[in-house]
Design a protein around this motif. Structure first.
Motif, mmCIF file in Angstrom:
data_model
loop_
_atom_site.group_PDB
_atom_site.id
_atom_site.type_symbol
_atom_site.label_atom_id
_atom_site.label_comp_id
_atom_site.label_asym_id
_atom_site.label_seq_id
_atom_site.Cartn_x
_atom_site.Cartn_y
_atom_site.Cartn_z
ATOM 1 N N GLY A 122 0.778 -1.267 -0.146
ATOM 2 C CA GLY A 122 0.067 0.022 -0.018
ATOM 3 C C GLY A 122 0.947 1.240 0.152
ATOM 4 O O GLY A 122 0.330 2.325 0.546
ATOM 5 N N TYR A 324 -11.895 5.428 -3.494
ATOM 6 C CA TYR A 324 -11.129 4.177 -2.904
ATOM 7 C C TYR A 324 -11.958 2.882 -2.759
ATOM 8 O O TYR A 324 -11.220 1.877 -3.094
ATOM 9 C CB TYR A 324 -10.606 4.900 -1.226
ATOM 10 C CG TYR A 324 -9.768 4.085 -0.546
ATOM 11 C CD1 TYR A 324 -8.576 3.378 -1.466
ATOM 12 C CD2 TYR A 324 -9.667 3.589 0.690
ATOM 13 C CE1 TYR A 324 -7.516 2.700 -0.450
ATOM 14 C CE2 TYR A 324 -8.920 2.982 1.312
ATOM 15 C CZ TYR A 324 -7.921 2.566 0.684
ATOM 16 O OH TYR A 324 -6.766 1.974 1.395
ATOM 17 N N ASP A 328 -11.104 -0.536 -4.646
ATOM 18 C CA ASP A 328 -10.815 -2.077 -3.984
ATOM 19 C C ASP A 328 -11.698 -3.127 -4.613
ATOM 20 O O ASP A 328 -11.612 -4.219 -4.500
ATOM 21 C CB ASP A 328 -10.798 -1.760 -2.477
ATOM 22 C CG ASP A 328 -9.569 -1.535 -1.635
ATOM 23 O OD1 ASP A 328 -8.650 -2.148 -2.170
ATOM 24 O OD2 ASP A 328 -9.520 -0.789 -0.880
HETATM 25 N N1 ARG Z 1 -2.254 3.335 -0.125
HETATM 26 C C1 ARG Z 1 -3.054 3.055 1.264
HETATM 27 C C2 ARG Z 1 -2.680 4.022 2.034
HETATM 28 O O1 ARG Z 1 -1.615 4.284 2.032
HETATM 29 C C3 ARG Z 1 -3.356 1.602 1.564
HETATM 30 C C4 ARG Z 1 -3.726 0.676 0.648
HETATM 31 C C5 ARG Z 1 -4.123 -0.670 1.432
HETATM 32 N N2 ARG Z 1 -4.885 -1.624 0.732
HETATM 33 C C6 ARG Z 1 -5.961 -1.664 0.171
HETATM 34 N N3 ARG Z 1 -6.364 -2.607 -0.760
HETATM 35 N N4 ARG Z 1 -6.836 -0.672 0.283
HETATM 36 O O2 ARG Z 1 -3.532 4.228 3.027
#
Ligand code: ARG
Length: 588
Positions: A122, A324, A328
């Motif tokens: 992430g 978001y 997902d």
């Molecule tokens: N990029 C995100 C962050 O920094 C985390 C991603 C986590 N994984 C997911 N499938 N949403 O908060």
């Protein structure tokens, strides 16, 4: 289950049954009075009511029925009705030999035939890695290794954050600085340059500058938002800049994760899921799941049994920007199509708990995954500073991961130089191993869901429940074995003899629990169980070590047996740290 417990249960169950009781009463647990016995069975207590008998009567009968079995050194019933068990040293040595002979230390292969996708990176592209990403990487990597050890097929996916506003911000800032670049010319039809018009360090400066500018300059913020949408719509020039950013970032990320000994099988990102969104939304619409709410399209996910509010899952905003949750969900569409996983496990900050509740419920409602597919969220707590607040730099800023790692390596180096006489290169190499062990063990020894305090001095200590203590123990065993191997009659294949005293027996008992500890860590998604276990093994080894002069022992068979015993301890400890994601040096 621990092999000793399993064997004892076989005997106890048969005894209960031969005395006319339900065999399920023969469950054996580790003793809560280690001063009295090693294991105990409380089945007579449980059976008293059912059979209208005093518990000690049942306990007496059962203990007498199996007292002859060679597995016991002692089995006795004690008032009010417990059965206390001490294992026979001969039987214990045989069980340990079985553990040592097994390729997986008798870890049950519960995952055979099952495929898991672990989503545990992430990081956000074009932003430097910071300590917030550390826990995901450390915990996820460990879980991946633990699951694999228990037979699962695991695909670790980094799931790059590469589709958000940060992209638009960078593009808009770039346009401000270099408006004449072909990427920004809508009429341009030629190929774009292969080389990016910026370097990685430019990028690291561009993003924070742009982010700060967007907070002061509303027109700039608006333009960045539009640039993000233009990218998401696939405008050619933006897409080309995007490719440059990804290429630079991924190279840098790989280097950084490599240093952490963290490895991903899939380098997919949020951007890869976008192509699946239109069909997914059409399908949700067809199923009548999408409803309008305040100008946006949402899926209701509140359930009757909920004791708290679960807001609807936001799928589409009025301006068409992706969200978001949408990303997902589309990622799950892609994962289902490409991999058919039996489980998808997310290792993400626990503050995203609600997001994943919404996503999981929507995914089930919309039939994006098969009904039998498990969706698991492992939310982790924050890494705090000594002030109890999320870890910051001395200046109060967000700590970059690189800085944290180099700080800890430096401190480890100082420690190692204090201790010994290694040359500089060797000391540097060992310091990196010790630093990584300190960092990872300091994190993993806490239950993942809890916050913990990053305490460099404590984490780096060679004593107590720390990574360096475990490494120190391993190095100690390796050095004994190395010395032993220089002896003329050294042979590594002595059988393990029955323990001759308490510390030797305690070590044998501990080592028999390896597979069970690993299975527990896997079943409970809890690497801290491995830490706890290898800490106990290290303590048991060190007590044994302090009480025995292994290399000067004159009884050859005894000595060989000890060498086999400590080799088994070494294997257990090295397996343990490998499952935690670090390794041990040859000396320290
Ligand atoms: N990029 C995100 C962050 O920094 C985390 C991603 C986590 N994984 C997911 N499938 N949403 O908060």
């Amino acid at each position: 289950m621990n092999i000793i417990q399993k064997r004892l249960e076989e005997v106890l169950k048969a005894a209960f049954s031969s005395c006319g009781y339900d065999e399920s009463l023969g469950t054996v647990v580790t003793s809560n009075r280690p001063d009295l016995c090693e294991y105990q069975c409380n089945g007579a207590m449980a059976g008293a009511k059912k059979y209208h008998k005093a518990p000690f009567v049942i306990a007496d009968e059962v203990a007498a029925a199996c007292a002859d079995n060679v597995i016991f050194e002692k089995i006795e019933s004690v008032k009010p009705g417990f059965i206390n068990i001490t294992v026979a040293p001969e039987a214990l040595a045989e069980m340990l030999a079985e553990v040592a002979a097994d390729g997986h230390l008798l870890t049950e292969q519960t995952g055979t035939g099952k495929k898991v996708i672990m989503d545990y990176g992430g990081p956000n592209v074009a932003k430097p890695l910071h300590v917030g990403h550390l826990r995901a990487a450390i915990i996820g990597e460990s879980l991946k290794r633990i699951y694999r050890y228990a037979g699962y097929e695991v695909l670790g996916d980094i799931h790059l954050g590469d589709w958000g506003l940060q992209m638009g911000l960078i593009m808009e800032e770039l346009r401000r600085r270099q408006p004449d670049l072909p990427y920004f010319d809508p009429a341009y039809e030629g190929d774009y340059p292969k080389e990016a018009p910026f370097t990685l360090s430019d990028l690291e400066e561009i993003y924070p500058t742009a982010s700060a500018r967007s907070k002061e300059d509303a027109a700039f913020a608006e333009a960045a938002h539009n640039a993000t949408i233009a990218l998401q719509k696939g405008v050619r020039g933006y897409r080309a800049i995007f490719e440059h950013i990804i290429a630079l970032s991924v190279t840098d990320l790989k280097k950084n994760y490599e240093k952490l000994d963290v490895h991903f099988d899939l380098w997919k990102g949020e951007s890869d899921a976008q192509a699946f969104i239109p069909d997914m939304i059409a399908d949700m619409e067809a199923k009548g799941l999408l409803v309008e709410s305040q100008g946006a399209m949402v899926v209701e996910v509140q359930e009757e049994t909920d004791t708290h509010d679960v807001p609807p899952c936001l799928i589409k905003k009025s301006d068409g920007a992706s969200l978001y949750a949408t990303t997902d969900l589309a990622t799950l569409v892609q994962r289902e199509r490409d991999y058919h996983p039996d489980e998808v496990l997310y290792v993400v900050d626990k503050r995203q708990d609600m997001h994943f509740t919404q996503v999981f419920r929507t995914a089930r409602k919309a039939g994006i995954i098969r009904p039998e597919t498990k969706l698991t969220f492992l939310g982790f707590g924050t890494m705090n500073g000594k002030d109890g607040k999320p870890f910051k730099t001395r200046e109060g800023g967000v700590m970059r991961l690189e800085t944290l790692i180099s700080d800890i390596n430096e401190a480890a180096l100082a420690r190692i130089k204090e201790n010994g006489s290694m040359d500089d290169d060797a000391a540097q190499e060992v310091a990196e191993m010790v630093g990584l062990a300190a960092l990872k063990y300091g994190d993993l020894s806490n239950q993942a869901g809890k916050n913990y305090v990053f305490d460099m001095d404590r984490f780096l200590s060679f004593e107590g429940n720390t990574g360096p203590y475990i490494l120190y123990t391993i190095v100690r065993i390796k050095s004994i074995l190395k010395k032993y191997l220089t002896e003329a009659d050294a042979s590594m294949n002595g059988s393990i003899l029955p323990a001759g005293d308490a510390s030797e027996k305690a070590l044998q008992l501990k080592l028999c629990g390896a597979g069970a500890a690993i299975n527990d860590a896997c079943d409970d998604i809890a690497p801290h169980r491995i830490c706890q276990y290898i800490y106990e093994v290290s303590n048991a080894f060190n007590s044994f070590y302090h009480e025995h002069r292994i290399l000067t022992e004159s009884d050859k068979e005894r000595k060989k047996s000890w060498i086999s015993l400590i080799s088994a301890a070494l294997r257990v400890l090295e397996t343990g740290i490998d499952l935690l994601g670090f390794s041990a040096p040859e000396q320290m």
